[in-house]
Design an enzyme around this catalytic site. Structure first.
Site, PDB file in Angstrom:
ATOM      1  N   MET A  39       0.908  -1.218   0.090  1.00  0.00           N
ATOM      2  CA  MET A  39      -0.171  -0.069   0.166  1.00  0.00           C
ATOM      3  C   MET A  39       1.016   1.159   0.113  1.00  0.00           C
ATOM      4  SD  MET A  39      -3.403  -0.944   2.205  1.00  0.00           S
ATOM      5  CE  MET A  39      -2.842  -0.724   3.761  1.00  0.00           C
ATOM      6  N   HIS A  46       9.415  -3.316   3.382  1.00  0.00           N
ATOM      7  CA  HIS A  46       8.812  -3.535   1.963  1.00  0.00           C
ATOM      8  C   HIS A  46       9.968  -3.794   1.151  1.00  0.00           C
ATOM      9  CE1 HIS A  46       5.471  -0.622   3.382  1.00  0.00           C
ATOM     10  NE2 HIS A  46       5.099  -1.770   2.883  1.00  0.00           N
TER      11      HIS A  46
HETATM   12  P1  AMP Z   1       1.506  -2.929   3.438  1.00  0.00           P
HETATM   13  O1  AMP Z   1       2.096  -2.070   2.600  1.00  0.00           O
HETATM   14  O2  AMP Z   1       1.644  -2.533   5.066  1.00  0.00           O
HETATM   15  O3  AMP Z   1       0.244  -3.243   3.165  1.00  0.00           O
HETATM   16  O4  AMP Z   1       2.653  -4.215   3.400  1.00  0.00           O
HETATM   17  C1  AMP Z   1       3.008  -4.636   2.138  1.00  0.00           C
HETATM   18  C2  AMP Z   1       3.626  -6.012   2.314  1.00  0.00           C
HETATM   19  O5  AMP Z   1       4.869  -5.662   3.168  1.00  0.00           O
HETATM   20  C3  AMP Z   1       2.746  -7.011   3.189  1.00  0.00           C
HETATM   21  O6  AMP Z   1       3.215  -8.035   2.920  1.00  0.00           O
HETATM   22  C4  AMP Z   1       3.314  -6.882   4.772  1.00  0.00           C
HETATM   23  O7  AMP Z   1       3.206  -7.957   5.378  1.00  0.00           O
HETATM   24  C5  AMP Z   1       4.769  -6.470   4.394  1.00  0.00           C
HETATM   25  N1  AMP Z   1       5.383  -5.614   5.531  1.00  0.00           N
HETATM   26  C6  AMP Z   1       5.021  -4.661   6.074  1.00  0.00           C
HETATM   27  N2  AMP Z   1       5.894  -4.355   7.166  1.00  0.00           N
HETATM   28  C7  AMP Z   1       6.559  -5.398   7.240  1.00  0.00           C
HETATM   29  C8  AMP Z   1       7.950  -5.487   8.072  1.00  0.00           C
HETATM   30  N3  AMP Z   1       8.282  -4.758   8.697  1.00  0.00           N
HETATM   31  N4  AMP Z   1       8.724  -6.854   7.966  1.00  0.00           N
HETATM   32  C9  AMP Z   1       8.372  -7.526   6.788  1.00  0.00           C
HETATM   33  N5  AMP Z   1       7.265  -7.253   5.829  1.00  0.00           N
HETATM   34  C10 AMP Z   1       6.533  -6.210   6.032  1.00  0.00           C
END
Ligand code: AMP
Length: 292
Positions: A39, A46
């Site tokens: 997102m 990320h």
């Molecule tokens: P988001 O943009 O928050 O929807 O996250 C996109 C992807 O990045 C999802 O698969 C999340 O689980 C992963 N993600 C977000 N924060 C972390 C983190 N601290 N460590 C590993 N993966 C992450």
């Protein structure tokens, strides 16, 4: 559109047809395709997913789309950080070669009506506290997976329940992309990286450390041979209460079903959600019974 950094270039696709053209070109050139849905508001977590994908694939697609249907709180959607130019540079530097940055209408065209539901896992923990969240997430992930048709898609274990729902849906709907989990990336002091962390004040940033500190304390209790879920959860709760956080849950669950357990006698996830100032944070650690 092409964005270039000093060392890398990334193709920006804003429509489904631009995405298809870019992925088709990569396929024609014989390259395998990795996919990282996000997102935006990209951080080192990320970037780690993208690097992992780039290690395994000649083409890496990242999607940057703040999916309105997975927000159950209008304020959270409105305040969600949007940093597209920064994101394109971070993604390119980490090795992404195609960025899919669609509008809401491109993802949900006129007449879109289907909802994907991930079954019983979605009723637990996050599902119970955020009605509709997992349906919105699963629906957009299925659509994105079908648009990109990657070999492998990468999801962070920070969102462990999300990963479990995605695995369930991909298995049940026979989607041809393999799902790979990636370990949680943390700040040096332990705070799990999150796009929402930028909204924490300096004081709240310190209080937020109670989540990771509590999970580590609980891990030590479990590693010491404790099997009682309540005792393990108490070690986590002590830290949350010490920082006066409003806790939604701090619960040991079965890693497959996300149902709460009484005893740590199988692979489990200790999951926590708490509100710190204006921000709701989640974190978790996987726990297995200590070898006896
Ligand atoms: P988001 O943009 O928050 O929807 O996250 C996109 C992807 O990045 C999802 O698969 C999340 O689980 C992963 N993600 C977000 N924060 C972390 C983190 N601290 N460590 C590993 N993966 C992450």
């Amino acid at each position: 559109m092409l964005v270039t950094t000093s060392t890398r270039r990334i193709t920006v696709a804003r429509t489904v047809s631009e995405l298809r053209a870019a992925v088709d070109a990569a396929r024609s050139a014989g390259r395998s395709v990795g996919f990282v849905p996000t997102m935006g508001a990209l951080h080192a977590g990320h970037a780690t997913l993208v690097r992992e994908a780039a290690r395994q694939h000649g083409t890496v697609v990242i999607s940057i789309f703040v999916n309105p249907t997975q927000f159950n709180d209008a304020g959270d959607l409105q305040n969600y950080p949007r940093t597209e130019q920064h994101d394109l540079l971070v993604a390119a530097e980490a090795g992404a070669t195609i960025a899919f940055v669609p509008s809401v209408d491109e993802v949900y065209p006129h007449g879109f009506a289907t909802v994907v539901s991930g079954g019983p896992i979605t009723e637990q923990l996050e599902g119970a506290h955020r009605p509709g969240h997992f349906d919105g997430m699963a629906t957009v992930v299925v659509r994105l997976l079908n648009l990109v048709r990657a070999d492998v898609a990468y999801f962070g274990r920070k969102d462990a329940q999300q990963l479990a729902v995605v695995e369930q849906v991909v298995r049940d709907l026979a989607i041809g992309t393999r799902i790979q989990g990636v370990e949680t990336v943390r700040e040096p002091d332990g705070l799990a990286m999150s796009s929402r962390n930028v909204r924490l004040s300096a004081d709240d940033r310190v209080r937020a450390l109670a989540l990771s500190r509590g999970l580590r304390a609980a891990q030590r209790v479990a590693d010491g041979g404790e099997h009682s879920a309540r005792t393990i959860e108490s070690a986590l709760r002590a830290e949350l209460d010490g920082a006066s956080l409003a806790t939604d849950y701090a619960t040991l669950v079965d890693a497959a079903t996300f149902r709460p357990v009484d005893v740590l006698d199988r692979d489990c996830v200790l999951a926590v959600a708490a509100t710190v100032g204006p921000v709701r944070l989640i974190d978790n650690v996987r726990l297995a019974p200590a070898a006896s």
